[in-house]
Design a protein around this motif. Sequence first.
Motif, PDB file in Angstrom:
ATOM      1  N   ARG A  14      94.490 -17.386 -23.147  1.00  0.00           N
ATOM      2  CA  ARG A  14      93.917 -15.969 -22.903  1.00  0.00           C
ATOM      3  C   ARG A  14      92.777 -16.189 -22.000  1.00  0.00           C
ATOM      4  NH1 ARG A  14      95.331 -13.093 -28.053  1.00  0.00           N
ATOM      5  NH2 ARG A  14      95.973 -14.561 -29.353  1.00  0.00           N
ATOM      6  N   THR A  15      92.561 -17.226 -21.302  1.00  0.00           N
ATOM      7  CA  THR A  15      91.269 -17.169 -20.436  1.00  0.00           C
ATOM      8  C   THR A  15      91.612 -16.436 -19.020  1.00  0.00           C
ATOM      9  OG1 THR A  15      92.300 -19.317 -19.476  1.00  0.00           O
ATOM     10  CG2 THR A  15      90.660 -19.535 -21.161  1.00  0.00           C
ATOM     11  N   GLY A  16      92.759 -16.237 -18.504  1.00  0.00           N
ATOM     12  CA  GLY A  16      92.830 -15.638 -17.197  1.00  0.00           C
ATOM     13  C   GLY A  16      92.851 -14.080 -17.300  1.00  0.00           C
ATOM     14  N   LEU A  17      92.966 -13.651 -16.000  1.00  0.00           N
ATOM     15  CA  LEU A  17      92.992 -12.168 -15.718  1.00  0.00           C
ATOM     16  C   LEU A  17      94.492 -11.536 -16.177  1.00  0.00           C
ATOM     17  CD1 LEU A  17      91.179 -11.124 -12.409  1.00  0.00           C
ATOM     18  CD2 LEU A  17      90.367 -10.671 -14.944  1.00  0.00           C
ATOM     19  N   SER A  20      95.538  -9.923 -19.887  1.00  0.00           N
ATOM     20  CA  SER A  20      95.254  -8.752 -20.415  1.00  0.00           C
ATOM     21  C   SER A  20      95.021  -7.651 -19.378  1.00  0.00           C
ATOM     22  CB  SER A  20      93.869  -8.618 -21.258  1.00  0.00           C
ATOM     23  OG  SER A  20      92.839  -9.441 -20.656  1.00  0.00           O
ATOM     24  N   HIS A  23      92.343  -4.784 -19.526  1.00  0.00           N
ATOM     25  CA  HIS A  23      90.847  -5.028 -19.533  1.00  0.00           C
ATOM     26  C   HIS A  23      90.298  -5.883 -18.287  1.00  0.00           C
ATOM     27  CE1 HIS A  23      90.865  -5.243 -24.149  1.00  0.00           C
ATOM     28  NE2 HIS A  23      90.138  -4.342 -23.976  1.00  0.00           N
ATOM     29  N   ALA A  24      91.482  -6.463 -17.700  1.00  0.00           N
ATOM     30  CA  ALA A  24      91.129  -6.939 -16.404  1.00  0.00           C
ATOM     31  C   ALA A  24      90.832  -5.913 -15.412  1.00  0.00           C
ATOM     32  CB  ALA A  24      92.230  -7.841 -15.914  1.00  0.00           C
ATOM     33  N   MET A  27      87.509  -5.074 -15.657  1.00  0.00           N
ATOM     34  CA  MET A  27      86.647  -6.053 -15.369  1.00  0.00           C
ATOM     35  C   MET A  27      86.545  -5.998 -13.869  1.00  0.00           C
ATOM     36  SD  MET A  27      85.263  -8.050 -17.665  1.00  0.00           S
ATOM     37  CE  MET A  27      84.639  -9.581 -16.761  1.00  0.00           C
TER      38      MET A  27
ATOM     39  N   ASP B  34      91.495 -15.884 -29.504  1.00  0.00           N
ATOM     40  CA  ASP B  34      91.067 -14.851 -29.015  1.00  0.00           C
ATOM     41  C   ASP B  34      89.645 -14.804 -29.028  1.00  0.00           C
ATOM     42  OD1 ASP B  34      91.983 -11.606 -28.714  1.00  0.00           O
ATOM     43  OD2 ASP B  34      89.974 -11.883 -29.488  1.00  0.00           O
ATOM     44  N   ASN B 151      84.437 -15.423 -17.108  1.00  0.00           N
ATOM     45  CA  ASN B 151      85.528 -14.584 -17.739  1.00  0.00           C
ATOM     46  C   ASN B 151      86.341 -15.478 -18.415  1.00  0.00           C
ATOM     47  OD1 ASN B 151      86.218 -11.961 -18.541  1.00  0.00           O
ATOM     48  ND2 ASN B 151      88.123 -12.234 -17.066  1.00  0.00           N
ATOM     49  N   ASN B 152      86.572 -16.778 -18.388  1.00  0.00           N
ATOM     50  CA  ASN B 152      87.457 -17.539 -19.113  1.00  0.00           C
ATOM     51  C   ASN B 152      86.907 -17.501 -20.593  1.00  0.00           C
ATOM     52  OD1 ASN B 152      87.702 -20.042 -16.469  1.00  0.00           O
ATOM     53  ND2 ASN B 152      89.113 -18.147 -16.839  1.00  0.00           N
ATOM     54  N   LEU B 154      84.833 -14.841 -21.947  1.00  0.00           N
ATOM     55  CA  LEU B 154      84.907 -13.507 -22.270  1.00  0.00           C
ATOM     56  C   LEU B 154      86.065 -12.805 -22.271  1.00  0.00           C
ATOM     57  CD1 LEU B 154      82.169 -12.400 -19.803  1.00  0.00           C
ATOM     58  CD2 LEU B 154      81.788 -13.077 -22.035  1.00  0.00           C
ATOM     59  N   GLN B 155      87.362 -13.322 -21.562  1.00  0.00           N
ATOM     60  CA  GLN B 155      88.667 -12.634 -21.849  1.00  0.00           C
ATOM     61  C   GLN B 155      88.688 -11.427 -21.483  1.00  0.00           C
ATOM     62  OE1 GLN B 155      90.186 -14.078 -25.413  1.00  0.00           O
ATOM     63  NE2 GLN B 155      90.000 -16.294 -25.140  1.00  0.00           N
ATOM     64  N   SER B 156      87.840 -10.882 -20.412  1.00  0.00           N
ATOM     65  CA  SER B 156      87.975  -9.510 -19.908  1.00  0.00           C
ATOM     66  C   SER B 156      87.538  -8.379 -20.912  1.00  0.00           C
ATOM     67  CB  SER B 156      89.184  -9.207 -19.374  1.00  0.00           C
ATOM     68  OG  SER B 156      89.700 -10.125 -18.608  1.00  0.00           O
ATOM     69  N   TYR B 157      86.944  -8.911 -21.949  1.00  0.00           N
ATOM     70  CA  TYR B 157      86.506  -7.831 -23.131  1.00  0.00           C
ATOM     71  C   TYR B 157      84.940  -7.373 -22.636  1.00  0.00           C
ATOM     72  CZ  TYR B 157      90.022  -9.356 -26.438  1.00  0.00           C
ATOM     73  OH  TYR B 157      91.098  -9.570 -27.022  1.00  0.00           O
ATOM     74  N   THR B 158      84.434  -7.921 -21.903  1.00  0.00           N
ATOM     75  CA  THR B 158      82.792  -7.560 -21.796  1.00  0.00           C
ATOM     76  C   THR B 158      82.563  -7.865 -20.274  1.00  0.00           C
ATOM     77  OG1 THR B 158      82.550  -9.040 -23.849  1.00  0.00           O
ATOM     78  CG2 THR B 158      80.514  -8.406 -22.588  1.00  0.00           C
ATOM     79  N   ASP B 159      81.791  -6.807 -19.748  1.00  0.00           N
ATOM     80  CA  ASP B 159      81.392  -6.576 -18.268  1.00  0.00           C
ATOM     81  C   ASP B 159      80.567  -7.650 -18.000  1.00  0.00           C
ATOM     82  OD1 ASP B 159      83.381  -4.535 -17.808  1.00  0.00           O
ATOM     83  OD2 ASP B 159      81.478  -2.991 -17.973  1.00  0.00           O
ATOM     84  N   VAL B 160      80.567  -8.308 -16.706  1.00  0.00           N
ATOM     85  CA  VAL B 160      79.371  -9.148 -16.282  1.00  0.00           C
ATOM     86  C   VAL B 160      78.467  -8.148 -15.102  1.00  0.00           C
ATOM     87  CG1 VAL B 160      78.802 -11.235 -15.298  1.00  0.00           C
ATOM     88  CG2 VAL B 160      80.923 -11.148 -16.718  1.00  0.00           C
ATOM     89  N   SER B 321      86.149  -4.871 -27.902  1.00  0.00           N
ATOM     90  CA  SER B 321      85.484  -4.542 -26.697  1.00  0.00           C
ATOM     91  C   SER B 321      84.819  -3.226 -26.892  1.00  0.00           C
ATOM     92  CB  SER B 321      86.442  -4.573 -25.650  1.00  0.00           C
ATOM     93  OG  SER B 321      85.747  -4.192 -24.294  1.00  0.00           O
ATOM     94  N   ARG B 323      82.848  -1.811 -24.283  1.00  0.00           N
ATOM     95  CA  ARG B 323      82.816  -1.696 -22.892  1.00  0.00           C
ATOM     96  C   ARG B 323      82.067  -0.222 -22.424  1.00  0.00           C
ATOM     97  NH1 ARG B 323      85.089  -4.877 -18.995  1.00  0.00           N
ATOM     98  NH2 ARG B 323      87.215  -5.083 -20.097  1.00  0.00           N
ATOM     99  N   GLU B 324      83.064   0.846 -22.842  1.00  0.00           N
ATOM    100  CA  GLU B 324      82.531   2.256 -22.484  1.00  0.00           C
ATOM    101  C   GLU B 324      81.337   2.336 -23.237  1.00  0.00           C
ATOM    102  OE1 GLU B 324      84.172   3.601 -20.160  1.00  0.00           O
ATOM    103  OE2 GLU B 324      85.487   1.762 -20.347  1.00  0.00           O
ATOM    104  N   ARG B 327      78.510   0.684 -20.939  1.00  0.00           N
ATOM    105  CA  ARG B 327      78.264   1.328 -19.790  1.00  0.00           C
ATOM    106  C   ARG B 327      77.766   2.649 -19.731  1.00  0.00           C
ATOM    107  NH1 ARG B 327      83.990   0.548 -16.456  1.00  0.00           N
ATOM    108  NH2 ARG B 327      84.038  -1.689 -16.186  1.00  0.00           N
TER     109      ARG B 327
END
Lengths: 252, 391
Positions: A14-17, A20, A23-24, A27, B34, B151-152, B154-160, B321, B323-324, B327
């Motif tokens: 699950r680590t890569g863009l 998902s 979500h990606a 991001m 996850d 992001n490895n 965070l798995q795209s759930y959380t903004d940086v 997530s 995110r919204e 933000r």
Amino acid sequence: MPQSTDATRLGINRTGLQMSPQHAKEMLQTEDLLDDESSGAQSSPGDEQALALARQEYIAAADPLGSIPAPATLKGAAKTAAKMLTGRRSQVFIDKLAERLAFERGGARLYDAVCAKAIAPSGDLNKINVDELLEIRDAEARHALMVKECMETLGADPTAQTPCADLAGVESMGLLQAASDPRTTLAQSLHAALAAELIDNEGWDGLIVLARDMGQENMARRFEQALKEEREHLTKVRRWYTQLSKEMSELM
Amino acid sequence: MTLSLFEDRGTPLNQQRFTWRELAGKPISKLDDDAFSRVRVILMNGIESEALRFSHAAARFNLELRRPLAEIRRVEQHQATMVNWLLGADHSPLETTIGYEQVAIEVTAALAQNEPDPYLAQVYRFGLLEDFDHMYRYSALLDRLEGKDSNNILQSYTDVLPGRPTVVEHRSPENDLRRPFDRNTAAPLTKLNALTLTAAEHQTHDYYMNIGPLFADPVARQLYAEIASIEEQHVTQYESLLDPSQSLLENWLMHEAMEAYTYYSCLQQEANPRLKSLWERMLNYELGHFHLVSGLFQKHERRDPQEIVGERLPEPIKFESQREFVRATLASEVDLRAKGADIVGLEEEPQESIDYRNHMNSQGSPSETVAAGYVWRPGTEVLSRAHIRAA
């Protein structure tokens, strides 16, 4: 222990863009948000040079890791050898001897971890020869003992941790973590051992030159024998690693 | 229908046992599990650490309760171990830090939205934007020190993204104290939320204090020193929301209810079957603790525990997530500051806080240094063309 093929299986990493897409996509709005003043997100000016400069400030003000202990007593040491060991170069020699001692000692323990993988049932691959692996482990321990004796001959304290000995531990921390993790395969553990052998070979090379510079011809010869053995280790470990990797790809 | 705290009596204390092998069980997969499983692991370690912390403090103030405190505390110790040891050794301390900040952001954002008291909700949004900024600073450090992409984890759930800049988060202590809820009128959920965030922030503080000195890099050491200081401010902030007139036993009862509530929330949303059964076992242990403490509460205070914690647990904490919400909060509240117990506009910030941080920052700001011009890019900024010098 996972089978070697398990460790390279396809799955839900699950680590890569790409894992998902929705979500990606969100991001990847990062730069737009930074450009949009109303987002509330504002980065500071500059670049990674700021970090580089801060490092320079600390480097300029840093103390060394520590010191090399002066030979406490020459009693019992071969006085002729000890007499030749004066001046700054002799400290470097003692420091590098202590480094080799620490590395060989740690190397024996690294191979303990690799041996654990080799004797664990792995099922899918031809076993490597555990006796040969154990022989390498013992050779590392013998080398450590030999360096200890050399240090004693010079009146140096082989129980002290010198700066380079300390660093040898810091440098190899990751290798030990990789080999001792029960989740890593024999091939993955051998990869760590391969890195250690490459470092080790370089280490003996340098130590031989240094011993000759110090006029320690006998030691240099003993170190040459150790280097010869280390070269054999490197060849074997490299062969095992290559063989396991090849078998793994054929099984996939 | 959510869980009834009083119907299900859970596992009796004398049946709550562990082996060393269980405590050091299989870790989760950093790569395949996850990110919210890791969020739950980190949060629950924080909850258990708070249980231990509270229990020790309580034992110093009450002779009669020392034995039951010690008995339950032994189990909490092993629960904390079993949970915390789920983190695999392939996480570098800095990668685990990213996990900690993801907990701070996602859990605080979830609680800020379900909090019935508008004042506490505002305090949570205030803290949220600061932890959000920590994530950005640590991501810059992870990229610039280890060459890794946050992001490895965070798995795209959380903004940086930058939040309220860490450099301006430093306040004088009196401006970190908030108004406590009123134990007589606050909803049980308000009490649970405040305790949960106090626990989470306290463990984050302790973690940074422990791992900061493990770094060789001077800027990393500085950054951990700086953010640990903010986490201490956050503990002060969240802790000050707790009504100090709650009795020791009332406090203990709330802790046990909070532990049950958080494990219950984990259980409801866990996809990993091994973790799910672990959360279930831990929930049953907590229900056992809750009933034991309820009995002590009734015996010593001659009051009904339901008055304190309500009959049923609230809806579970949402582990997803936010995110919204983050933000939107960032866009509207990034410039807020603290004045005593109040959250105020930028221009109203007390001079004491400004003077304090001007001095702290007078020899440089680690959080500014590490993240100067940093923009999160997939695969690290090393791979961005602008960062590769032409041959």
